[in-house]
Scaffold this motif. Sequence first.
Motif, PDB file in Angstrom:
ATOM      1  N   ALA A   1      43.552  42.052  41.227  1.00 35.73           N
ATOM      2  CA  ALA A   1      42.153  42.090  41.657  1.00 35.73           C
ATOM      3  C   ALA A   1      41.423  40.815  41.260  1.00 35.73           C
ATOM      4  O   ALA A   1      40.658  40.255  42.054  1.00 35.73           O
ATOM      5  CB  ALA A   1      41.457  43.317  41.068  1.00 35.73           C
ATOM      6  N   ILE A   2      41.665  40.338  40.061  1.00 36.12           N
ATOM      7  CA  ILE A   2      41.013  39.111  39.591  1.00 36.12           C
ATOM      8  C   ILE A   2      41.464  37.927  40.433  1.00 36.12           C
ATOM      9  O   ILE A   2      40.658  37.089  40.836  1.00 36.12           O
ATOM     10  CB  ILE A   2      41.293  38.888  38.090  1.00 36.12           C
ATOM     11  CG1 ILE A   2      40.526  39.925  37.279  1.00 36.12           C
ATOM     12  CG2 ILE A   2      40.930  37.474  37.666  1.00 36.12           C
ATOM     13  CD1 ILE A   2      40.894  39.967  35.817  1.00 36.12           C
ATOM     14  N   ALA A   3      42.765  37.855  40.733  1.00 31.60           N
ATOM     15  CA  ALA A   3      43.287  36.745  41.534  1.00 31.60           C
ATOM     16  C   ALA A   3      42.726  36.754  42.954  1.00 31.60           C
ATOM     17  O   ALA A   3      42.548  35.700  43.561  1.00 31.60           O
ATOM     18  CB  ALA A   3      44.812  36.808  41.571  1.00 31.60           C
ATOM     19  N   ALA A   4      42.445  37.931  43.485  1.00 36.14           N
ATOM     20  CA  ALA A   4      41.980  38.046  44.872  1.00 36.14           C
ATOM     21  C   ALA A   4      40.464  38.137  44.996  1.00 36.14           C
ATOM     22  O   ALA A   4      39.950  38.251  46.106  1.00 36.14           O
ATOM     23  CB  ALA A   4      42.618  39.285  45.515  1.00 36.14           C
ATOM     24  N   ALA A   5      39.739  38.087  43.891  1.00 36.90           N
ATOM     25  CA  ALA A   5      38.279  38.274  43.925  1.00 36.90           C
ATOM     26  C   ALA A   5      37.600  37.155  44.708  1.00 36.90           C
ATOM     27  O   ALA A   5      37.894  35.981  44.499  1.00 36.90           O
ATOM     28  CB  ALA A   5      37.728  38.325  42.509  1.00 36.90           C
ATOM     29  N   PRO A   6      36.687  37.524  45.609  1.00 33.88           N
ATOM     30  CA  PRO A   6      35.946  36.500  46.362  1.00 33.88           C
ATOM     31  C   PRO A   6      34.938  35.784  45.465  1.00 33.88           C
ATOM     32  O   PRO A   6      34.621  36.233  44.361  1.00 33.88           O
ATOM     33  CB  PRO A   6      35.241  37.301  47.455  1.00 33.88           C
ATOM     34  CG  PRO A   6      35.193  38.697  46.968  1.00 33.88           C
ATOM     35  CD  PRO A   6      36.349  38.879  46.028  1.00 33.88           C
TER      36      PRO A   6
ATOM     37  N   LEU B   1      29.395  44.917  31.134  1.00 30.76           N
ATOM     38  CA  LEU B   1      30.282  45.877  31.806  1.00 30.76           C
ATOM     39  C   LEU B   1      30.197  45.739  33.323  1.00 30.76           C
ATOM     40  O   LEU B   1      31.224  45.662  34.009  1.00 30.76           O
ATOM     41  CB  LEU B   1      29.909  47.309  31.412  1.00 30.76           C
ATOM     42  CG  LEU B   1      30.236  47.757  30.004  1.00 30.76           C
ATOM     43  CD1 LEU B   1      29.570  49.091  29.706  1.00 30.76           C
ATOM     44  CD2 LEU B   1      31.738  47.860  29.831  1.00 30.76           C
ATOM     45  N   PHE B   2      28.973  45.721  33.837  1.00 27.81           N
ATOM     46  CA  PHE B   2      28.804  45.634  35.290  1.00 27.81           C
ATOM     47  C   PHE B   2      29.193  44.261  35.824  1.00 27.81           C
ATOM     48  O   PHE B   2      29.567  44.140  36.987  1.00 27.81           O
ATOM     49  CB  PHE B   2      27.382  45.995  35.696  1.00 27.81           C
ATOM     50  CG  PHE B   2      27.061  47.454  35.532  1.00 27.81           C
ATOM     51  CD1 PHE B   2      28.052  48.424  35.610  1.00 27.81           C
ATOM     52  CD2 PHE B   2      25.782  47.864  35.280  1.00 27.81           C
ATOM     53  CE1 PHE B   2      27.763  49.769  35.459  1.00 27.81           C
ATOM     54  CE2 PHE B   2      25.482  49.215  35.134  1.00 27.81           C
ATOM     55  CZ  PHE B   2      26.475  50.162  35.223  1.00 27.81           C
ATOM     56  N   GLY B   3      29.104  43.242  34.991  1.00 31.38           N
ATOM     57  CA  GLY B   3      29.525  41.904  35.412  1.00 31.38           C
ATOM     58  C   GLY B   3      31.030  41.807  35.593  1.00 31.38           C
ATOM     59  O   GLY B   3      31.510  41.144  36.511  1.00 31.38           O
ATOM     60  N   ALA B   4      31.769  42.478  34.745  1.00 31.79           N
ATOM     61  CA  ALA B   4      33.231  42.428  34.842  1.00 31.79           C
ATOM     62  C   ALA B   4      33.781  43.363  35.905  1.00 31.79           C
ATOM     63  O   ALA B   4      34.856  43.118  36.458  1.00 31.79           O
ATOM     64  CB  ALA B   4      33.841  42.761  33.487  1.00 31.79           C
ATOM     65  N   LEU B   5      33.061  44.409  36.218  1.00 31.90           N
ATOM     66  CA  LEU B   5      33.571  45.433  37.136  1.00 31.90           C
ATOM     67  C   LEU B   5      33.983  44.906  38.507  1.00 31.90           C
ATOM     68  O   LEU B   5      35.079  45.228  38.972  1.00 31.90           O
ATOM     69  CB  LEU B   5      32.561  46.570  37.269  1.00 31.90           C
ATOM     70  CG  LEU B   5      33.020  47.768  38.099  1.00 31.90           C
ATOM     71  CD1 LEU B   5      34.263  48.414  37.478  1.00 31.90           C
ATOM     72  CD2 LEU B   5      31.898  48.787  38.225  1.00 31.90           C
ATOM     73  N   PRO B   6      33.180  44.094  39.197  1.00 35.94           N
ATOM     74  CA  PRO B   6      33.603  43.654  40.530  1.00 35.94           C
ATOM     75  C   PRO B   6      34.908  42.865  40.534  1.00 35.94           C
ATOM     76  O   PRO B   6      35.649  42.881  41.513  1.00 35.94           O
ATOM     77  CB  PRO B   6      32.451  42.767  41.016  1.00 35.94           C
ATOM     78  CG  PRO B   6      31.287  43.158  40.207  1.00 35.94           C
ATOM     79  CD  PRO B   6      31.831  43.618  38.892  1.00 35.94           C
ATOM     80  N   LEU B   7      35.193  42.188  39.446  1.00 39.44           N
ATOM     81  CA  LEU B   7      36.418  41.389  39.385  1.00 39.44           C
ATOM     82  C   LEU B   7      37.677  42.236  39.331  1.00 39.44           C
ATOM     83  O   LEU B   7      38.738  41.790  39.753  1.00 39.44           O
ATOM     84  CB  LEU B   7      36.410  40.458  38.174  1.00 39.44           C
ATOM     85  CG  LEU B   7      35.507  39.252  38.258  1.00 39.44           C
ATOM     86  CD1 LEU B   7      35.652  38.428  36.999  1.00 39.44           C
ATOM     87  CD2 LEU B   7      35.807  38.414  39.479  1.00 39.44           C
ATOM     88  N   VAL B   8      37.579  43.411  38.803  1.00 36.69           N
ATOM     89  CA  VAL B   8      38.790  44.225  38.606  1.00 36.69           C
ATOM     90  C   VAL B   8      38.850  45.415  39.564  1.00 36.69           C
ATOM     91  O   VAL B   8      39.607  46.354  39.326  1.00 36.69           O
ATOM     92  CB  VAL B   8      38.929  44.691  37.141  1.00 36.69           C
ATOM     93  CG1 VAL B   8      39.141  43.503  36.223  1.00 36.69           C
ATOM     94  CG2 VAL B   8      37.726  45.500  36.701  1.00 36.69           C
ATOM     95  N   MET B   9      38.084  45.352  40.639  1.00 37.78           N
ATOM     96  CA  MET B   9      38.128  46.438  41.616  1.00 37.78           C
ATOM     97  C   MET B   9      39.414  46.328  42.430  1.00 37.78           C
ATOM     98  O   MET B   9      39.609  45.386  43.178  1.00 37.78           O
ATOM     99  CB  MET B   9      36.908  46.381  42.528  1.00 37.78           C
ATOM    100  CG  MET B   9      35.610  46.630  41.790  1.00 37.78           C
ATOM    101  SD  MET B   9      35.574  48.149  40.831  1.00 37.78           S
ATOM    102  CE  MET B   9      35.513  49.332  42.117  1.00 37.78           C
ATOM    103  N   HIS B  10      40.276  47.240  42.240  1.00 40.79           N
ATOM    104  CA  HIS B  10      41.566  47.304  42.923  1.00 40.79           C
ATOM    105  C   HIS B  10      41.841  48.771  43.218  1.00 40.79           C
ATOM    106  O   HIS B  10      41.390  49.656  42.480  1.00 40.79           O
ATOM    107  CB  HIS B  10      42.652  46.708  42.023  1.00 40.79           C
ATOM    108  CG  HIS B  10      43.987  46.588  42.667  1.00 40.79           C
ATOM    109  ND1 HIS B  10      44.876  47.626  42.726  1.00 40.79           N
ATOM    110  CD2 HIS B  10      44.583  45.530  43.266  1.00 40.79           C
ATOM    111  CE1 HIS B  10      45.970  47.221  43.347  1.00 40.79           C
ATOM    112  NE2 HIS B  10      45.823  45.946  43.687  1.00 40.79           N
ATOM    113  N   LYS B  11      42.578  49.032  44.258  1.00 39.22           N
ATOM    114  CA  LYS B  11      42.835  50.413  44.665  1.00 39.22           C
ATOM    115  C   LYS B  11      43.351  51.269  43.508  1.00 39.22           C
ATOM    116  O   LYS B  11      42.891  52.390  43.291  1.00 39.22           O
ATOM    117  CB  LYS B  11      43.830  50.429  45.826  1.00 39.22           C
ATOM    118  CG  LYS B  11      44.110  51.804  46.375  1.00 39.22           C
ATOM    119  CD  LYS B  11      45.098  51.739  47.524  1.00 39.22           C
ATOM    120  CE  LYS B  11      45.409  53.130  48.021  1.00 39.22           C
ATOM    121  NZ  LYS B  11      46.409  53.119  49.084  1.00 39.22           N
TER     122      LYS B  11
END
Length: 122
Positions: free
Chosen positions: A9-14, A78-88
């Motif tokens: 997720a981190i590698a693919a984050a926009p 917490l909310f800052g890191a969350l979008p980076l690790v969103m993966h199925k």
Amino acid sequence: TGRAAAGQAIAAAPAWCWAACVALLAAGQALNVATYNAIGNAGVYYGFKLGRTVPWCYGFPFNTGLRHPQYLGVVLTLFGALPLVMHKELLQLGLPQLVLTWGSMYGIMSAMEQAGDNEKSS
């Protein structure tokens, strides 16, 4: 595994995820560091409830109108890191719900402290 999913997720984050992450993490950690610098460990870890003297602070971050700047700092982090690790896989494991619950607990604790007698002298 969760670690592998987070890495993917981190590698693919926009770019917008990285921008949000950097902004929220920077703001959150600035509030956390400023809180520790202003009131020290005894103030952060409820030393006044254990008889430690904690001077009342009027400077940053307590001059911003925030009653609990460290709590806000943690939630922003917490909310800052969350979008980076969103993966199925992490969605299925309940990571967003965990972060929401964790952040909500800080909100509840903040409300409880505000309703308490923290500013009254014994």
